[in-house]
Design a protein around this motif. Structure first.
Motif, mmCIF file in Angstrom:
data_model
loop_
_atom_site.group_PDB
_atom_site.id
_atom_site.type_symbol
_atom_site.label_atom_id
_atom_site.label_comp_id
_atom_site.label_asym_id
_atom_site.label_seq_id
_atom_site.Cartn_x
_atom_site.Cartn_y
_atom_site.Cartn_z
ATOM 1 N N LYS A 1 0.851 -1.192 0.000
ATOM 2 C CA LYS A 1 0.000 0.000 0.000
ATOM 3 C C LYS A 1 0.883 1.237 0.000
ATOM 4 N N GLY A 2 0.287 2.362 -0.366
ATOM 5 C CA GLY A 2 1.016 3.620 -0.369
ATOM 6 C C GLY A 2 1.328 4.129 -1.764
ATOM 7 N N THR A 3 1.719 5.385 -1.823
ATOM 8 C CA THR A 3 2.098 6.020 -3.078
ATOM 9 C C THR A 3 3.498 5.579 -3.489
ATOM 10 N N ILE A 4 3.656 5.322 -4.771
ATOM 11 C CA ILE A 4 4.975 4.982 -5.311
ATOM 12 C C ILE A 4 5.648 6.244 -5.839
ATOM 13 N N VAL A 5 4.936 7.011 -6.633
ATOM 14 C CA VAL A 5 5.475 8.236 -7.208
ATOM 15 C C VAL A 5 4.313 9.090 -7.705
ATOM 16 N N SER A 6 4.522 10.379 -7.731
ATOM 17 C CA SER A 6 3.536 11.276 -8.344
ATOM 18 C C SER A 6 4.233 12.074 -9.436
ATOM 19 N N THR A 7 3.515 12.361 -10.498
ATOM 20 C CA THR A 7 4.054 13.171 -11.583
ATOM 21 C C THR A 7 3.211 14.428 -11.714
ATOM 22 N N VAL A 8 3.876 15.524 -12.096
ATOM 23 C CA VAL A 8 3.209 16.811 -12.232
ATOM 24 C C VAL A 8 3.550 17.382 -13.592
ATOM 25 N N ASN A 9 2.520 17.666 -14.415
ATOM 26 C CA ASN A 9 2.785 18.240 -15.726
ATOM 27 C C ASN A 9 2.704 19.765 -15.652
ATOM 28 N N ARG A 10 2.822 20.422 -16.796
ATOM 29 C CA ARG A 10 2.915 21.881 -16.782
ATOM 30 C C ARG A 10 1.608 22.549 -16.375
ATOM 31 N N ARG A 11 0.516 21.836 -16.462
ATOM 32 C CA ARG A 11 -0.765 22.399 -16.035
ATOM 33 C C ARG A 11 -1.017 22.144 -14.549
ATOM 34 N N GLY A 12 -0.028 21.586 -13.888
ATOM 35 C CA GLY A 12 -0.154 21.321 -12.469
ATOM 36 C C GLY A 12 -0.972 20.088 -12.155
ATOM 37 N N GLU A 13 -1.300 19.315 -13.194
ATOM 38 C CA GLU A 13 -2.083 18.105 -12.978
ATOM 39 C C GLU A 13 -1.202 17.038 -12.356
ATOM 40 N N VAL A 14 -1.703 16.444 -11.308
ATOM 41 C CA VAL A 14 -0.936 15.457 -10.559
ATOM 42 C C VAL A 14 -1.538 14.074 -10.755
ATOM 43 N N ASP A 15 -0.695 13.120 -11.024
ATOM 44 C CA ASP A 15 -1.151 11.741 -11.088
ATOM 45 C C ASP A 15 -0.253 10.907 -10.183
ATOM 46 N N ARG A 16 -0.834 9.933 -9.514
ATOM 47 C CA ARG A 16 -0.079 9.103 -8.585
ATOM 48 C C ARG A 16 -0.150 7.641 -8.989
ATOM 49 N N LEU A 17 0.963 6.991 -8.866
ATOM 50 C CA LEU A 17 0.997 5.545 -8.986
ATOM 51 C C LEU A 17 1.059 4.987 -7.575
ATOM 52 N N THR A 18 0.221 4.016 -7.284
ATOM 53 C CA THR A 18 0.147 3.474 -5.935
ATOM 54 C C THR A 18 0.308 1.962 -5.941
ATOM 55 N N ALA A 19 0.631 1.436 -4.774
ATOM 56 C CA ALA A 19 0.704 -0.014 -4.582
ATOM 57 C C ALA A 19 -0.641 -0.509 -4.089
ATOM 58 N N GLY A 20 -0.940 -1.785 -4.347
ATOM 59 C CA GLY A 20 -2.252 -2.301 -3.985
ATOM 60 C C GLY A 20 -2.262 -3.754 -3.575
ATOM 61 N N ARG A 21 -1.672 -4.062 -2.452
ATOM 62 C CA ARG A 21 -1.758 -5.396 -1.846
ATOM 63 C C ARG A 21 -1.211 -6.503 -2.747
ATOM 64 N N GLY A 22 -0.145 -6.204 -3.465
ATOM 65 C CA GLY A 22 0.413 -7.233 -4.330
ATOM 66 C C GLY A 22 1.828 -7.621 -3.981
ATOM 67 N N LYS A 23 2.282 -7.262 -2.783
ATOM 68 C CA LYS A 23 3.694 -7.507 -2.467
ATOM 69 C C LYS A 23 3.980 -9.001 -2.338
ATOM 70 N N LEU A 24 5.208 -9.354 -2.652
ATOM 71 C CA LEU A 24 5.623 -10.752 -2.634
ATOM 72 C C LEU A 24 6.275 -11.151 -1.325
#
Length: 429
Positions: A277-300
């Protein structure tokens, strides 16, 4: 902002011999673009449109981008070569070494080879924004460049007899590349020294993941070395973790040293194998739009973990290291990472050329912008220049490797502490 699985690349500026190439997101060109079809002006306008649509800096580094378009489309071009020169000139005001034009030959030679091989000397290089120096980020493990002693942070001053001063990174890459078994001499500046290396170009087979079970008094250690974030790195990592799990590894050392990066989605997939669980990384483009990649209960595995990093750990390596550090999943040992916090998309153009364009910056889960700053390890172990020069493949991750020794000590402490906690819990129950 939508993160496309195959639309983003997180690597250093150029990998001499091959590079990551991805199809860009769909672009909507203006009607005027169609007027230049089948003429060299098409290339100029196509590049302008991509930058206008996607470039991370909406001020275009303080440049009047529409005036730039008018300036370059007023010119007449007698050949594609003239248009290519104009495009490179047009991109200069952006002062972004990661946004670069590749002619068809360069574009073709820098595409991913799905067989996992490349031809060249095996180094990844970048160009400093201010000094314009061509700097080695990392030699590929086992490559000709690695074998002769090229090191991260070496500044390439000459290729054979040609000075790199005044050349852009694509021109330098073109000088370094050549036929298999031919030789090229690189002159580098290392501190106050000038060193020359004669390197034979070879076809290099790439293996992204190497793993080994290493017995210890506190339980077996799973050692995993990840050398690049290629399209098959995540699948190879999954295999490696599962093999080590079957051997009942009590903890893991993930070695990201000299890993120059690669694909964003590859780093995210690998992060999910270690955290549920938790955020892996967030990206921010020039319009300030934020997208996040997250983990989801798949750890080994939830076994203790230590990550090795150094100045050759860049981009996708920094995303993975930053994600696991910020989520308290692992501690980092070694030296400060390279500091590349920008995301590129690579667009194939109509005539077979290509354009890499910086489209976003990324932040670690805690919001750190690591571009030009790097990530500080939790435990710093710096190597002297002499130690770096003496660090051969045989000594890497052995008792002769001070960074590995420190990582192993910390991991064994964590294993003992976890075992003690579990015994106390069992006694209480």
């Amino acid at each position: 902002m939508v993160i496309s699985k195959r639309g983003l690349v997180l690597g250093a500026t150029a990998l001499v011999g091959a590079s990551v190439v991805l199809t860009g997101a769909g672009l909507h060109f203006s009607k005027s673009w169609a007027l230049f079809k089948e003429s060299p002006k098409e290339i100029v306008d196509e590049v302008w449109q991509v930058i206008n649509h996607d470039y991370v800096d909406g001020t275009f580094n303080g440049t009047d981008w529409r005036a730039v378009r008018n300036k370059y489309l007023k010119r007449n071009y007698s050949s594609n070569k003239e248009a290519y020169e104009a495009v490179r000139e047009m991109l200069e005001p952006l002062e972004d070494p990661y946004t670069r034009f590749l002619d068809p030959e360069q574009f073709k030679s820098m595409q991913i080879d799905t067989s996992g091989e490349l031809t060249g000397v095996g180094i990844q290089i970048t160009q400093d924004e201010k000094s314009k120096e061509i700097t080695v980020i990392s030699p590929i493990e086992g490559s000709p460049a690695s074998q002769v002693g090229i090191l991260p942070k070496d500044v390439i001053t000459k290729v054979d007899t040609t000075s790199t001063e005044g050349l852009d990174i694509n021109e330098v890459v073109g000088l370094i590349r050549g036929p298999v078994d031919s030789e090229v001499m690189l002159t580098v500046k290392r501190g106050d020294e000038q060193l020359s290396f004669t390197i034979k170009r070879q076809r290099i087979e790439l293996h992204a993941v190497e793993s080994e079970y290493r017995p210890s008094a506190s339980g077996g250690i799973g050692y995993i070395r990840l050398t690049q974030f290629s399209s098959n790195a995540a699948a190879d990592m999954r295999i490696a973790i599962n093999k080590l799990k079957k051997k009942d590894a009590a903890g893991y050392i993930l070695d990201l040293r000299l890993n120059p990066g690669g694909l964003l989605y590859s780093s995210a997939e690998i992060a999910r194998m270690w955290m549920d669980k938790g955020t892996i990384v967030s990206t921010v483009n020039r319009r300030g739009e934020v997208d996040r990649l997250t983990a989801g209960r798949g750890k080994l595995t939830d076994k203790p973990m230590v990550i090795l990093v150094d100045g050759g750990s860049a981009s996708a390596s920094e995303i993975l290291a930053g994600a696991l550090q910020d989520n308290n999943r692992a501690v980092l040992v070694g030296d400060k990472t390279f500091g590349k916090g920008l995301v590129q998309s690579v667009h194939p153009l109509e005539d077979g050329s290509g354009l890499a364009v910086t489209i976003a910056k990324y932040l670690t889960p805690s919001g750190r912008d690591i571009n030009k700053k790097g990530i500080e390890p939790d435990y710093t172990v710096k190597l002297s220049e002499e130690q770096l020069e003496e660090r051969t493949r045989e000594k890497f991750a052995t008792s002769a490797d001070p960074q590995y020794v420190k990582a192993l000590d910390i991991l064994l402490e964590k294993i003992v502490a976890k075992d003690s906690t579990q015994l106390q819990s069992a006694a209480t129950d």
